[in-house]
Design an enzyme around this catalytic site. Sequence first.
Site, mmCIF file in Angstrom:
data_model
loop_
_atom_site.group_PDB
_atom_site.id
_atom_site.type_symbol
_atom_site.label_atom_id
_atom_site.label_comp_id
_atom_site.label_asym_id
_atom_site.label_seq_id
_atom_site.Cartn_x
_atom_site.Cartn_y
_atom_site.Cartn_z
ATOM 1 N N GLU A 156 0.815 -1.210 0.000
ATOM 2 C CA GLU A 156 0.000 0.000 0.000
ATOM 3 C C GLU A 156 0.841 1.248 0.000
ATOM 4 O OE1 GLU A 156 -1.902 -0.949 3.532
ATOM 5 O OE2 GLU A 156 -3.425 -2.169 2.619
ATOM 6 N N ASN A 182 -8.886 -1.173 -1.336
ATOM 7 C CA ASN A 182 -8.454 -2.163 -0.361
ATOM 8 C C ASN A 182 -9.314 -2.295 0.888
ATOM 9 O OD1 ASN A 182 -6.064 -3.010 -1.737
ATOM 10 N ND2 ASN A 182 -5.112 -1.090 -1.139
ATOM 11 N N TYR A 183 -9.972 -1.231 1.338
ATOM 12 C CA TYR A 183 -10.552 -1.250 2.682
ATOM 13 C C TYR A 183 -12.051 -1.005 2.743
ATOM 14 C CZ TYR A 183 -5.722 -1.300 4.124
ATOM 15 O OH TYR A 183 -4.411 -1.660 4.292
ATOM 16 N N LEU A 184 -12.635 -0.428 1.722
ATOM 17 C CA LEU A 184 -14.074 -0.169 1.743
ATOM 18 C C LEU A 184 -14.789 -1.249 0.949
ATOM 19 C CD1 LEU A 184 -14.140 3.699 1.163
ATOM 20 C CD2 LEU A 184 -14.138 2.435 3.327
#
Length: 847
Positions: free
Chosen positions: A43, A805-807
């Site tokens: 990331e 990546n995160y939502l």
Amino acid sequence: MSSDSGDLSDYDNPAGTNGAGINGHVNGFGNGKVGSRSAAMSEDEEMPLSQTVPPRRNLKRKKSNYVESSSDDDTPLASSPAKQSTSTAIAMPGAAAATTVPSSLLPKSKRPGTKKEESDYEEALSKPAKKKPTRKKAKREEDSSEDDEPIAASKPVARKRKVKAESDADSSDEDKPIVKAAKKPPVKKVKKEEPNDSPAPKANGKAKAKEEGEDEGKGKGKKKKKKEEEQEEVYRWWEADAGSDGSVKWQTLEHNGVIFPPPYDPLPSDVKMKYDGKAVTLPLESEEVAGFYAALIESDHAQDATFNKNFFNDWKGVLKKHPPLDGTKITTFEKCDFRPMFDYFESEKAKKKALTSAEKKELKKAKDDMELKYTTCLLDGRKEKVGNFRVEPPGLFRGRGEHPKKGSLKYRVRPDDIILNIGKDAPIPVPNMPGKWKAVQHDNTVTWLATWTENINQSHKYVFLAAGSSLKGQSDMMKFEKARELKNHVDRIRANYSGDLRSKVMAERQRATAMYFIDKLALRAGNEKGEDEADTVGCYSIRYYNRVTVDAQIFKNIRIFKENKNDDDSLFDRVTTASLNKHLNAEMKGLTAKVFRTYNASATFQRLLDENDLEGATLQEKLNAYNKANRLVAILCNHQRSVPKTHDQSMEKMRQKYKGLKYDRMKLRHGLFGMDSKYKKVEKYQDDESDIDDDWIAEYEEQLKAREIEKAEKKFAKENEKLAEDDIKPQADSILQDRIKNIEDEFKRLAKERGKTTAAVKGNKTAEKLMEGIDKLTDRIKSFKLQMVDRDEGKEVALGTSKINYLDPRITASWCKIHEVPIEKLFSKTLQVKFPWAMEVDTEWKF
């Protein structure tokens, strides 16, 4: 891992396709990780802004004397162990409060103590599909996802962690897939079913288009049928039976390997660098490396001392093997003059830019045709797109921020550096340059197609399937489902680590404190990094500088952890990533620090979106609300960035466009007043656009005139180009001059209207048409102003990383359906292809 086969350079060691894959971060600051080793490896978009870091002191810290002393409960039995080295760290203010979701805001069915609800994931899979997603051409997303690792590689833990560095995405434009998402070839039966008495196509434009692009049917009905057939051919893996145990990823795999860059193209004999004012004749190997630097002499990289030092050291190594042909001894960097090479490269760029559109298309087609076979593979008999199939050419490592190795030489990767992974019965691809593959294996428990090790950071590079492939999609869905599963355990886990905050055992107390930071501050887990890695940071085993409000017990614990330690000692000296993840897995199967991060990001995002009352809001107001929620999550996850260098220029262009819209509305208002002065008394037409004065109008109209003339000249040139293709005599220059004169006359008329409140109206426009145009422009002006605000507020935040990546993408898909927002406004084509499984959720879906 070098080879002498078929190339000019003998500095040939492996170089990665993702040059900046683990490059550290802008301005030398990091991501806020618990630990640090993986901080440098994933990331890398998530770099924070430049933030003040207090200078590190090497003074011995004395034991603090506090007014209040820790109770017996606050005194762990174990003492602090040996000292360890540390690294700088960054601040991430304002993140702590964002992750805690008040139970009062949760639906009753999801509040603690209620009956465990049935999985929304199962419900989503059981519902019939509403719309079949089409797979489109996708750009490579700038992504260094931690998910791009081989899933079941049998390697030691430490080795496995390093795999996380690798991504199937690259910021390079050359890694964009060329062909559309894989579909099975069109069924030829469609042609056979056509009536035999189909009329021959007519000799006109439409018929010609049908001949060229509609081989399988003529007429709307058959085109529709063909389209439906093709959509049915898309592999809807998310609806398939997921009965695999997770170890075997495929049964058959065929692909064509990777494509290597072309060999070095020598410079013309009259283009040479200079040393101490004299031209130097270099052998090709040394000339190529000099050219890498020459191309960058006007960039920020060439102004960096570390970059220059590393380049010159590596180049001297090449010069030692391949010295100048004229005997020149190159020993001093300051005496080197790369300007002649730079000027040549710039002239070549200009030539390419000057090519006609037809020539550019021809070159692109030739490149696409050459690469076509590499863009797809056959996975279990299905055609799927390959991700980063291009091997990056040799060059100079750019790095991010204060990376200690920036400027170092990236060696050329050869076939004998690369291990292929392919099916047992599949034909072994032949590399497009001389040489043999280092090894060929047939491991169906991993998802990568090729791997090698780059020479800068000795990190492993992998070729994976594209983001929209079934394997990548399954991995994404499992990741977000694991984060949703944490909802059912998070209250218990928080209660457990809260209890351990007072543990008598130092390791347990440190672990609990680390879990608090992972949970509340969305930190990552990682270990200490080496001196040759960029300045990235973490929580335990590394210094983390931030100012946040924490619970009283956390404050006491940190105070205890600091006692009898120097500033360069590790704060969390009893915790490692392995021990933490082992504990997390005991709390919930498959739980890692990243699952916490994904859960908190998605849960916070869902809550922030649900808090907005968007009834009656315009589209742009909805988009701004969405982006604001995204920004808050990005700040929570520390997905910050330096303000783009072009931001001020971009904002100035937007301000000029904003004024231009107001100018257009002013001209319509004045035209309306010219028709009937009574409209001057209507309130909504009385806006005098006070922020655009006559001086600005004069300058703006001059710019408009110049653009109109340029447009006329380009159109005239294209018309003549078309006539030349058809062997027709081109138009006379007088025609262009007449067009330019008409433009100039029009702007002379506009100049006479300056300062007046009435204007002439072109064409046969009615008052109603003018009023309609004014209303539309008023809405556009309001919407554009919101866009300007949104752009400026997001200048320091990277929104893309959290989306990738995160939502959970289903949050966005459901929200768009609820508020009637086109998904294209929030998800690029790349993301739509990456998350087809998420596009079919309904309005009831919640994370």
